[in-house]
Design a protein around this motif. Structure first.
Motif, mmCIF file in Angstrom:
data_model
loop_
_atom_site.group_PDB
_atom_site.id
_atom_site.type_symbol
_atom_site.label_atom_id
_atom_site.label_comp_id
_atom_site.label_asym_id
_atom_site.label_seq_id
_atom_site.Cartn_x
_atom_site.Cartn_y
_atom_site.Cartn_z
ATOM 1 N N PHE A 1 0.834 -1.210 0.000
ATOM 2 C CA PHE A 1 0.000 0.000 0.000
ATOM 3 C C PHE A 1 0.868 1.259 0.000
ATOM 4 N N LEU A 2 1.891 1.302 0.851
ATOM 5 C CA LEU A 2 2.753 2.490 0.933
ATOM 6 C C LEU A 2 3.442 2.759 -0.394
ATOM 7 N N ASN A 3 3.748 1.704 -1.124
ATOM 8 C CA ASN A 3 4.391 1.864 -2.428
ATOM 9 C C ASN A 3 3.452 2.441 -3.479
ATOM 10 N N SER A 4 2.174 2.492 -3.201
ATOM 11 C CA SER A 4 1.188 2.965 -4.184
ATOM 12 C C SER A 4 0.706 4.386 -3.913
ATOM 13 N N GLN A 5 1.343 5.078 -2.935
ATOM 14 C CA GLN A 5 0.890 6.410 -2.560
ATOM 15 C C GLN A 5 1.737 7.492 -3.240
ATOM 16 N N TYR A 6 1.070 8.397 -3.922
ATOM 17 C CA TYR A 6 1.722 9.495 -4.631
ATOM 18 C C TYR A 6 1.140 10.816 -4.145
ATOM 19 N N ILE A 7 1.875 11.863 -4.415
ATOM 20 C CA ILE A 7 1.386 13.201 -4.086
ATOM 21 C C ILE A 7 1.536 14.091 -5.304
ATOM 22 N N SER A 8 0.592 15.001 -5.485
ATOM 23 C CA SER A 8 0.625 15.926 -6.615
ATOM 24 C C SER A 8 0.528 17.351 -6.091
ATOM 25 N N VAL A 9 1.515 18.164 -6.449
ATOM 26 C CA VAL A 9 1.551 19.573 -6.053
ATOM 27 C C VAL A 9 1.809 20.407 -7.295
ATOM 28 N N ASP A 10 0.917 21.310 -7.600
ATOM 29 C CA ASP A 10 1.049 22.160 -8.791
ATOM 30 C C ASP A 10 1.275 21.336 -10.051
ATOM 31 N N GLY A 11 0.594 20.195 -10.119
ATOM 32 C CA GLY A 11 0.673 19.346 -11.301
ATOM 33 C C GLY A 11 1.870 18.420 -11.350
ATOM 34 N N LYS A 12 2.771 18.494 -10.357
ATOM 35 C CA LYS A 12 3.947 17.637 -10.320
ATOM 36 C C LYS A 12 3.675 16.453 -9.389
ATOM 37 N N GLU A 13 3.856 15.253 -9.915
ATOM 38 C CA GLU A 13 3.518 14.034 -9.187
ATOM 39 C C GLU A 13 4.790 13.308 -8.749
ATOM 40 N N SER A 14 4.788 12.788 -7.527
ATOM 41 C CA SER A 14 5.957 12.061 -7.020
ATOM 42 C C SER A 14 5.514 11.085 -5.942
ATOM 43 N N PHE A 15 6.420 10.128 -5.634
ATOM 44 C CA PHE A 15 6.147 9.216 -4.529
ATOM 45 C C PHE A 15 5.995 10.019 -3.241
ATOM 46 N N ASP B 1 -7.149 -12.144 2.242
ATOM 47 C CA ASP B 1 -7.346 -11.924 0.810
ATOM 48 C C ASP B 1 -7.741 -10.462 0.585
ATOM 49 N N PHE B 2 -6.735 -9.630 0.395
ATOM 50 C CA PHE B 2 -6.983 -8.193 0.221
ATOM 51 C C PHE B 2 -7.471 -7.919 -1.197
ATOM 52 N N PRO B 3 -8.486 -7.073 -1.357
ATOM 53 C CA PRO B 3 -8.921 -6.697 -2.708
ATOM 54 C C PRO B 3 -7.816 -5.912 -3.411
ATOM 55 N N GLU B 4 -7.627 -6.202 -4.667
ATOM 56 C CA GLU B 4 -6.542 -5.564 -5.402
ATOM 57 C C GLU B 4 -6.719 -4.051 -5.518
ATOM 58 N N TYR B 5 -7.969 -3.577 -5.460
ATOM 59 C CA TYR B 5 -8.160 -2.129 -5.588
ATOM 60 C C TYR B 5 -7.585 -1.369 -4.398
ATOM 61 N N PHE B 6 -7.344 -2.072 -3.284
ATOM 62 C CA PHE B 6 -6.695 -1.414 -2.144
ATOM 63 C C PHE B 6 -5.290 -0.951 -2.503
ATOM 64 N N PHE B 7 -4.676 -1.619 -3.467
ATOM 65 C CA PHE B 7 -3.290 -1.311 -3.838
ATOM 66 C C PHE B 7 -3.186 -0.476 -5.109
ATOM 67 N N GLN B 8 -4.303 0.024 -5.584
ATOM 68 C CA GLN B 8 -4.247 0.850 -6.784
ATOM 69 C C GLN B 8 -3.499 2.150 -6.497
ATOM 70 N N LYS B 9 -2.949 2.722 -7.527
ATOM 71 C CA LYS B 9 -2.220 3.983 -7.381
ATOM 72 C C LYS B 9 -3.163 5.074 -6.872
ATOM 73 N N ARG B 10 -2.754 5.709 -5.787
ATOM 74 C CA ARG B 10 -3.552 6.807 -5.238
ATOM 75 C C ARG B 10 -2.731 8.089 -5.275
ATOM 76 N N VAL B 11 -3.290 9.097 -5.865
ATOM 77 C CA VAL B 11 -2.621 10.390 -5.956
ATOM 78 C C VAL B 11 -3.326 11.359 -5.020
ATOM 79 N N HIS B 12 -2.600 11.809 -4.008
ATOM 80 C CA HIS B 12 -3.147 12.759 -3.033
ATOM 81 C C HIS B 12 -2.747 14.163 -3.470
ATOM 82 N N ARG B 13 -3.711 14.954 -3.847
ATOM 83 C CA ARG B 13 -3.424 16.293 -4.352
ATOM 84 C C ARG B 13 -3.384 17.311 -3.212
#
Length: 644
Positions: free
Chosen positions: A15-29, A196-208
């Motif tokens: 899960f932690l590997n799937s968390q991203y942040i977006s600031v002013d359109g720039k996306e990063s881990f 048995d974790f649902p795969e959508y729990f690990f989808q890429k999440r972008v926190h703006r």
């Protein structure tokens, strides 16, 4: 629904590997990695998951749980809260060690994710090693102590609870207005349990991180207030730095001729060389800023919490007509001082306020006051930078002291230097590509007053909690965030002895930091506080117990910090005069490994006062006339302070 079978710990890492942040359109881990000290409460759970498949997470070995968590806080702070580290410890003492760091993060509104191990959710092996037992509840563990110092707390007692726990954790960690420490307690048996974790729990999440502007009505209220005022003053707080609003502040100040002063967290959001930047304000503020603040009829707080050091215990703003305007992402902080408020991001809210105020053709009423105040302070800085010790006519900077301790320490080390002179030399030496780190003692006051930040984000001070021991750990965190810059931990001997274990981690990681250790043989800041309020020196100097009196008033205890640190594998220096200091600074900069410069400092040679007051508790009843006078002075100052 597609699922994947993982242990709770493995799912957490994924899960932690799937968390991203977006600031002013720039996306990063978002999650850079994990600081870890493994024990029986986490090594076979989270430790196993990180060994088998850490993904993009960097794993660092800590030396002390508080130290590694402070490093994580410093990393997030220097990254302007746009990246974080997680920290994991075992159950019991390891977890408890992180509580102080959790408080540091929450007090400063800095995101950090704490993952302490916990006792068994089944309770069948209870009491396990390091378990706290309470007769009134079997559900209480050490980790319950995190609750008062965290912005979010949860305990995962079933694998499927991890999902809601981590979604809430990310909500708080990415909340610019209300972030801080997040604690997710992980019972050691649950860490290893599969689900048995649902795969959508690990989808890429972008926190703006969205730059939300204050409302039209709030902007209009602010414009209306400013138009009525002749002498406004801007206080640049940490929120301005995290918003990266320095250029907007400068443009706003220039257009409307409004001076700016800084909090500890806000310092270096804009350069000290900016003409309208007065420098630090309040209890640790300088003469220029405090003179202007005392006469200002409007205080515009940008990203500040108005702590007692900033507001001079609410006694710094003495104009009877003074009112307050705040710009803050936190509604809670925006409403302090009964202010007219703009709840929003500093950068975009300043732009909106600028545009509306510009249409009105506003200019402040300042004429020569700003320049005159800055000139007075400039002369004082020159004096402070040039102080030399002469035992015949030496006068301590702090009122109420004699020079006996300075002379005694000078003789003990054969030579030593005034603190303000040393700071001046270091400031002259550091011109670019550096960050200084501080937190406690007398250094924050001297640095806020005297340090000239000629580069943005080069001043990193933890003063929301003023946590002793942050300095060295914090320097490591800053170096991880700014690997191409020289990082300097500026610490007193008292703070260094409390916690410096991550100095070894810096060697292990090949992350060079430089420790500038100011040794004055004591907790000098608190010694000054007690003596300037009528007490004698009591329990704050590092002295041997006197066999005749039975008190700690014997000879100073000399410590060779350079010799001690050399054993850690760092390059060390011991300096007692300016020539040695200059040579050590130059040589340390050329080193590739971490360094420590042991600087012998004369007691009572820090700055003091400058038109400010700090409300501290003074005994109402005492047989000492000096304490009676201090109490009367406190009451007089308190009567002049604002009451909300």
């Amino acid at each position: 629904m597609s699922t994947v079978k993982l242990t709770t710990a493995q799912a957490l890492v994924k899960f932690l590997n799937s968390q991203y942040i977006s600031v002013d359109g720039k996306e990063s881990f978002f999650v850079e990695g994990v600081f870890a000290i493994f024990g029986h409460g986490n090594v076979l759970g989270l430790g196993q998951a990180l060994e088998e498949n850490p993904g993009n997470l960097k794993v660092h070995q800590g030396r002390n749980e508080q130290g590694m968590a402070q490093a994580a806080i410093a990393f997030a702070k220097q990254s302007r809260r746009k990246k974080i580290y997680a920290c994991t410890s075992s159950v019991g003492p390891g977890a408890a060690n992180m509580i102080t760091a959790a408080a540091t993060a929450t007090a400063n509104n800095i995101p950090v994710l704490l993952l302490p191990g916990d006792t068994f959710s089944t309770r069948q092996p209870d009491p396990v090693l390091q378990q706290i037992e309470q007769t009134y509840s079997a559900a209480v563990t050490t980790n319950d102590a995190f609750k008062p110092v965290c912005k979010y707390w949860d305990r995962v007692v079933r694998p499927e609870q991890l999902m809601s726990a981590m979604l809430n954790a990310m909500r708080v960690l990415t909340n610019e207005g209300d972030t801080g420490a997040v604690c997710i307690a992980l019972p050691q048996d649950v860490q290893g349990e599969a689900y048995d974790f649902p795969e959508y729990f690990f989808q890429k999440r972008v926190h703006r991180i969205e730059r939300r502007c204050g409302t039209k009505e709030e902007i209009n209220d602010a414009v209306e207030l400013i138009l009525k005022k002749k002498k406004p003053l801007i206080i640049c707080g940490g929120g301005a730095k995290y918003s990266e609003a320095g250029e907007e502040l400068k443009k706003f100040a220039q257009e409307f001729n409004i001076p700016i002063c800084e909090t500890q967290a806000g310092k270096s959001a804009l350069e000290s060389t900016f003409l309208l930047n007065l420098g630090g304000v309040g209890v640790t503020g300088n003469l220029a800023a405090n003179l202007i603040a005392s006469d200002a009829d409007l205080i515009i707080g940008v990203g500040t919490r108005f702590t007692d050091f900033t507001s001079g215990s609410k006694g710094q703003f003495r104009n009877s007509e003074v009112e307050f305007l705040t710009i803050n992402a936190s509604r809670y902080n925006a409403e302090k001082m009964d202010a007219v408020k703009i709840v929003g991001d500093a950068k975009v809210s300043l732009k909106a306020l600028y545009e509306n105020l510009h249409l009105k053709g506003y200019k402040s009423g300042y004429t020569s006051e700003i320049e005159e105040a800055k000139d007075r302070w400039e002369q004082e800085v020159k004096r402070l930078y040039a102080i030399e010790f002469n035992d015949k006519d030496f006068k301590p900077e702090v009122a109420g002291h004699n020079d006996d301790s300075a002379k005694e320490l000078y003789d003990l080390y054969n030579e030593a230097m005034p603190q303000t002179t040393v700071i001046g030399e270091i400031n002259k030496f550091l011109q670019k590509d550096y960050v200084i780190v501080g937190a406690s003692g007398s250094l924050p006051g001297d640095l806020q007053r005297l340090w000239r930040s000629n580069e943005k984000y080069s001043y990193h001070m933890e003063y929301g909690y003023s946590c002793m021991g942050y300095e060295v750990s914090g320097a490591l965190g800053v170096k991880l965030a700014e690997p191409d810059k020289e990082v300097y931990a500026m610490t007193g001997d008292g703070s260094y002895m409390m916690l410096h274990s991550e100095l070894i981690s810096s060697v292990q990681e090949h992350k060079k930091i430089n420790v500038l250790l100011f040794d004055n043989c004591g907790f000098g800041c608190i010694n000054n506080l007690q003596m300037s309020n009528g007490m004698g020196s009591f329990g704050t100097e590092f002295r041997r117990r006197n066999e005749e009196t039975g008190h700690l008033d014997g000879e100073y205890i000399p410590i060779d910090f350079a010799k001690s640190a050399e054993g850690y594998g760092v390059k060390t220096y011991s300096v007692k005069n300016i020539k040695e200091l200059r040579e050590a600074l130059a040589d340390a900069k050329n080193q590739t490994a971490s360094t420590l410069i042991d600087i012998k400092i004369l007691p009572k040679t820090m700055t003091n006062g400058y038109e400010s007051w700090w409300h501290v508790g003074v005994a109402e009843v005492s047989n000492k006339e000096s304490i009676q006078k201090a109490y009367d002075s406190m009451k007089e100052n308190l009567s002049k302070a604002r009451q909300y």
